[in-house]
Design a protein around this motif. Structure first.
Motif, PDB file in Angstrom:
ATOM      1  N   GLY A  87      -4.112  34.941  19.545  1.00  0.00           N
ATOM      2  CA  GLY A  87      -4.201  33.724  18.772  1.00  0.00           C
ATOM      3  C   GLY A  87      -3.056  32.823  19.191  1.00  0.00           C
ATOM      4  N   LEU A  88      -2.927  31.694  18.535  1.00  0.00           N
ATOM      5  CA  LEU A  88      -1.854  30.762  18.894  1.00  0.00           C
ATOM      6  C   LEU A  88      -0.477  31.364  18.658  1.00  0.00           C
ATOM      7  CD1 LEU A  88      -3.311  27.390  17.574  1.00  0.00           C
ATOM      8  CD2 LEU A  88      -3.185  28.214  19.936  1.00  0.00           C
ATOM      9  N   GLY A  89      -0.395  32.417  17.847  1.00  0.00           N
ATOM     10  CA  GLY A  89       0.870  33.086  17.645  1.00  0.00           C
ATOM     11  C   GLY A  89       1.390  33.767  18.898  1.00  0.00           C
ATOM     12  N   ARG A  90       0.499  34.011  19.866  1.00  0.00           N
ATOM     13  CA  ARG A  90       0.904  34.631  21.126  1.00  0.00           C
ATOM     14  C   ARG A  90       0.939  33.608  22.262  1.00  0.00           C
ATOM     15  NH1 ARG A  90      -1.985  40.189  22.251  1.00  0.00           N
ATOM     16  NH2 ARG A  90      -0.123  40.319  23.586  1.00  0.00           N
ATOM     17  N   LEU A  91       1.097  32.357  21.890  1.00  0.00           N
ATOM     18  CA  LEU A  91       1.118  31.310  22.899  1.00  0.00           C
ATOM     19  C   LEU A  91       2.347  31.439  23.814  1.00  0.00           C
ATOM     20  CD1 LEU A  91      -0.521  28.860  23.768  1.00  0.00           C
ATOM     21  CD2 LEU A  91       0.842  27.449  22.221  1.00  0.00           C
ATOM     22  N   ASP A  92       3.475  31.902  23.255  1.00  0.00           N
ATOM     23  CA  ASP A  92       4.676  32.059  24.074  1.00  0.00           C
ATOM     24  C   ASP A  92       4.445  33.027  25.232  1.00  0.00           C
ATOM     25  OD1 ASP A  92       6.204  30.262  22.702  1.00  0.00           O
ATOM     26  OD2 ASP A  92       7.032  31.735  21.311  1.00  0.00           O
ATOM     27  N   GLU A  93       3.766  34.152  24.938  1.00  0.00           N
ATOM     28  CA  GLU A  93       3.501  35.132  25.994  1.00  0.00           C
ATOM     29  C   GLU A  93       2.633  34.526  27.090  1.00  0.00           C
ATOM     30  OE1 GLU A  93       1.931  38.753  24.430  1.00  0.00           O
ATOM     31  OE2 GLU A  93       3.223  38.690  22.651  1.00  0.00           O
ATOM     32  N   THR A 120       3.168  20.408  16.462  1.00  0.00           N
ATOM     33  CA  THR A 120       3.453  19.429  15.414  1.00  0.00           C
ATOM     34  C   THR A 120       2.663  19.758  14.167  1.00  0.00           C
ATOM     35  OG1 THR A 120       1.701  17.959  16.204  1.00  0.00           O
ATOM     36  CG2 THR A 120       3.901  17.624  17.115  1.00  0.00           C
ATOM     37  N   GLY A 121       3.127  19.241  13.051  1.00  0.00           N
ATOM     38  CA  GLY A 121       2.490  19.544  11.785  1.00  0.00           C
ATOM     39  C   GLY A 121       3.028  20.841  11.216  1.00  0.00           C
ATOM     40  N   ALA A 122       2.745  21.090   9.964  1.00  0.00           N
ATOM     41  CA  ALA A 122       3.173  22.316   9.301  1.00  0.00           C
ATOM     42  C   ALA A 122       2.215  23.428   9.687  1.00  0.00           C
ATOM     43  CB  ALA A 122       3.203  22.124   7.784  1.00  0.00           C
ATOM     44  N   ALA A 123       2.691  24.365  10.497  1.00  0.00           N
ATOM     45  CA  ALA A 123       1.829  25.452  10.965  1.00  0.00           C
ATOM     46  C   ALA A 123       1.398  26.331   9.797  1.00  0.00           C
ATOM     47  CB  ALA A 123       2.559  26.277  12.012  1.00  0.00           C
ATOM     48  N   TYR A 124       0.158  26.747   9.797  1.00  0.00           N
ATOM     49  CA  TYR A 124      -0.365  27.643   8.777  1.00  0.00           C
ATOM     50  C   TYR A 124      -1.292  28.645   9.465  1.00  0.00           C
ATOM     51  CZ  TYR A 124      -3.974  24.017   9.151  1.00  0.00           C
ATOM     52  OH  TYR A 124      -4.878  23.105   9.623  1.00  0.00           O
ATOM     53  N   GLU A 125      -1.627  29.674   8.751  1.00  0.00           N
ATOM     54  CA  GLU A 125      -2.456  30.741   9.330  1.00  0.00           C
ATOM     55  C   GLU A 125      -3.891  30.254   9.469  1.00  0.00           C
ATOM     56  OE1 GLU A 125      -3.661  35.432   8.577  1.00  0.00           O
ATOM     57  OE2 GLU A 125      -2.293  34.380   7.207  1.00  0.00           O
ATOM     58  N   ILE A 128     -11.172  30.888  14.586  1.00  0.00           N
ATOM     59  CA  ILE A 128     -10.652  29.599  15.054  1.00  0.00           C
ATOM     60  C   ILE A 128      -9.364  29.802  15.842  1.00  0.00           C
ATOM     61  CG2 ILE A 128      -9.720  27.385  14.275  1.00  0.00           C
ATOM     62  CD1 ILE A 128     -11.663  27.469  11.958  1.00  0.00           C
ATOM     63  N   ASP A 129      -8.524  30.738  15.385  1.00  0.00           N
ATOM     64  CA  ASP A 129      -7.274  31.031  16.084  1.00  0.00           C
ATOM     65  C   ASP A 129      -7.558  31.519  17.506  1.00  0.00           C
ATOM     66  OD1 ASP A 129      -4.551  31.148  16.289  1.00  0.00           O
ATOM     67  OD2 ASP A 129      -4.353  33.100  15.323  1.00  0.00           O
ATOM     68  N   LEU A 130      -8.506  32.445  17.627  1.00  0.00           N
ATOM     69  CA  LEU A 130      -8.862  32.949  18.960  1.00  0.00           C
ATOM     70  C   LEU A 130      -9.489  31.853  19.811  1.00  0.00           C
ATOM     71  CD1 LEU A 130      -9.173  35.276  20.969  1.00  0.00           C
ATOM     72  CD2 LEU A 130     -11.349  35.852  19.859  1.00  0.00           C
ATOM     73  N   CYS A 131     -10.318  31.003  19.190  1.00  0.00           N
ATOM     74  CA  CYS A 131     -10.954  29.902  19.921  1.00  0.00           C
ATOM     75  C   CYS A 131      -9.894  28.977  20.522  1.00  0.00           C
ATOM     76  CB  CYS A 131     -11.872  29.127  18.975  1.00  0.00           C
ATOM     77  SG  CYS A 131     -12.561  27.616  19.678  1.00  0.00           S
ATOM     78  N   ALA A 132      -8.898  28.583  19.719  1.00  0.00           N
ATOM     79  CA  ALA A 132      -7.850  27.691  20.218  1.00  0.00           C
ATOM     80  C   ALA A 132      -7.052  28.362  21.339  1.00  0.00           C
ATOM     81  CB  ALA A 132      -6.927  27.287  19.069  1.00  0.00           C
ATOM     82  N   TYR A 133      -6.747  29.630  21.154  1.00  0.00           N
ATOM     83  CA  TYR A 133      -5.987  30.359  22.177  1.00  0.00           C
ATOM     84  C   TYR A 133      -6.770  30.428  23.490  1.00  0.00           C
ATOM     85  CZ  TYR A 133      -3.630  34.228  24.545  1.00  0.00           C
ATOM     86  OH  TYR A 133      -2.987  35.002  25.473  1.00  0.00           O
ATOM     87  N   ARG A 134      -8.057  30.722  23.397  1.00  0.00           N
ATOM     88  CA  ARG A 134      -8.866  30.856  24.611  1.00  0.00           C
ATOM     89  C   ARG A 134      -9.004  29.516  25.342  1.00  0.00           C
ATOM     90  NH1 ARG A 134      -8.350  35.966  25.927  1.00  0.00           N
ATOM     91  NH2 ARG A 134      -9.675  37.422  24.764  1.00  0.00           N
TER      92      ARG A 134
END
Length: 394
Positions: free
Chosen positions: A250-256, A273-278, A283-289
């Motif tokens: 997910g986007l939480g692993r964007l650094d890696e 930007t913006g206040a990050a939320y879970e 959707i998280d996987l979609c954005a990461y992919r």
């Protein structure tokens, strides 16, 4: 075999009961014609063809009506032939279209009303009412059986179609996941292998670092494929003994991801930007992919081009934009002919976004380079679109 035996038993049993009733029914007043061999022959002609009623329902209906009408016309005891007409009518109503069965019901009622003239004195009205009600009941029961069978058939076909669609969707999902997992890591491995080969003798430390990146990418690819297979199987918790289900990207692993792409020679600037939320897992996987596929394309088509990744958490949506500063490029045209193929990466990104009612655009940027943008609505009971900015450079 059992249905055939059942039809034979039904026809023979009905013939036996009707013949016995005809033989034993008293007629001291002489209301009906005396029972003779012809009466028994007509009763046999009424009931024995019922063996074929499910194979040839209309023919059996016509045959039964003719023999019953003949039996009534000759004046034999009429009650014993009624069951054959009802059985034939029910069969037609349960196996043939309603318009045809209604005509058969009308013909049946006409034949049976003709037989009521043989009723005992004072019982004609009762007999007419009985055969009318019985005819309606038999037709309704047969028509209901037909509609129930048609509904069952439609439901079975719908279930089969749903199963086929589910299999197709699963194949598409597997193909999409395989593409996303393999394409990215293979691109990194390809670049790093080329670098290691080029500097193997002249710069051993750089070659060792490149080979280390190759090993890390290979291990990560294997780990991602294991996680993907666990999710696709959708089994119980016991099927995930290593606890990898919760580690899906997910986007939480964007650094890696950015670190791995940076090791392949692509400088990436990330800004959230913006206040990050879970985000919801899908959707998280979609954005990461989408980010992963866009960066993979940078490695392939614009190596070493400075790239920016922007993630914005809105009150009711998340937006992602990946832009490289390459010389400007457009997707390669598909080859002509029946074997033409379209790039699977862009198709996969758009399919993922469509699942969550989002949109993906991919085009050359006006100022140069190439840009991929994703917008996905996020269902939230409430959101906060703060202006805090966190900048990370890789």
């Amino acid at each position: 075999m059992l249905p055939v035996v059942g039809e034979i038993v039904w026809a023979v049993g009905s013939l036996w009961m009707s013949s016995t009733l005809l033989h034993n029914w008293p007629d001291p007043e002489g209301y009906w014609r005396e029972t003779d061999a012809l009466a028994y022959a007509l009763i046999a002609a009424v009931y024995l063809p019922l063996v074929l009623r499910r194979r040839h329902p209309l023919a059996v209906m016509v045959s039964t009506g003719l023999w019953v009408g003949t039996y009534f016309t000759l004046g034999y005891y009429h009650v014993v032939a009624v069951c054959g007409m009802f059985t034939a009518l029910y069969t037609v109503a349960s196996l043939r279209p309603r318009r045809l069965s209604l005509r058969c019901a009308a013909a049946t009622l006409a034949v049976l009303l003709w037989g009521t003239r043989l009723a005992e004195p004072g019982g004609g009205a009762i007999s007419a009412a009985f055969v009318t009600v019985a005819t309606v009941v038999c037709w309704v029961a047969g028509d209901g059986s037909r509609r129930l069978r048609d509904l069952t058939r439609r439901l079975r076909l719908e279930q089969e179609e749903k199963a086929r669609r589910a299999v197709m969707e699963e194949r598409i999902q597997i193909a999409r996941e395989l593409h996303d997992v393999i394409a990215h890591h293979v691109s990194v491995i390809s670049v790093q292998t080329g670098l290691a080969s080029y500097v193997f003798s002249s710069d051993p430390p750089t070659a060792r670092r490149a080979l280390g990146t190759v090993g890390d990418s290979a291990r990560e690819a294997l780990a991602e494929m294991r996680r993907m297979l666990v999710v696709l199987r959708e089994e119980g918790p016991d099927s995930d003994p290593e606890g990898t289900r919760g580690e899906v990207q997910g986007l939480g692993r964007l650094d890696e991801l950015v670190k791995r792409v940076g090791a392949a020679g692509v400088p990436v600037d990330v800004r959230v930007t913006g206040a990050a939320y879970e985000l919801p897992p899908g959707i998280d996987l979609c954005a990461y992919r989408v980010v992963q596929e866009a960066l993979t394309n940078v490695i392939k088509h614009a190596p070493q081009a400075p790239t920016t990744v922007r993630v914005h958490y809105g009150a009711d949506e998340v937006r992602v934009r990946v832009k490289d500063a390459g010389s400007g490029r457009t997707p390669a045209p598909a080859p002509a002919g029946p074997g033409r193929r379209t790039g699977q990466g862009l198709i996969g990104m758009r399919e993922r976004a469509t699942i969550y009612h989002g949109t993906v655009t991919a085009a050359a940027a006006p100022e140069g380079g190439f840009e991929v943008s994703l917008r996905v609505p996020v269902p939230r009971p409430g959101g906060d679109d703060a202006d805090d900015v966190r900048t990370r450079r890789r």
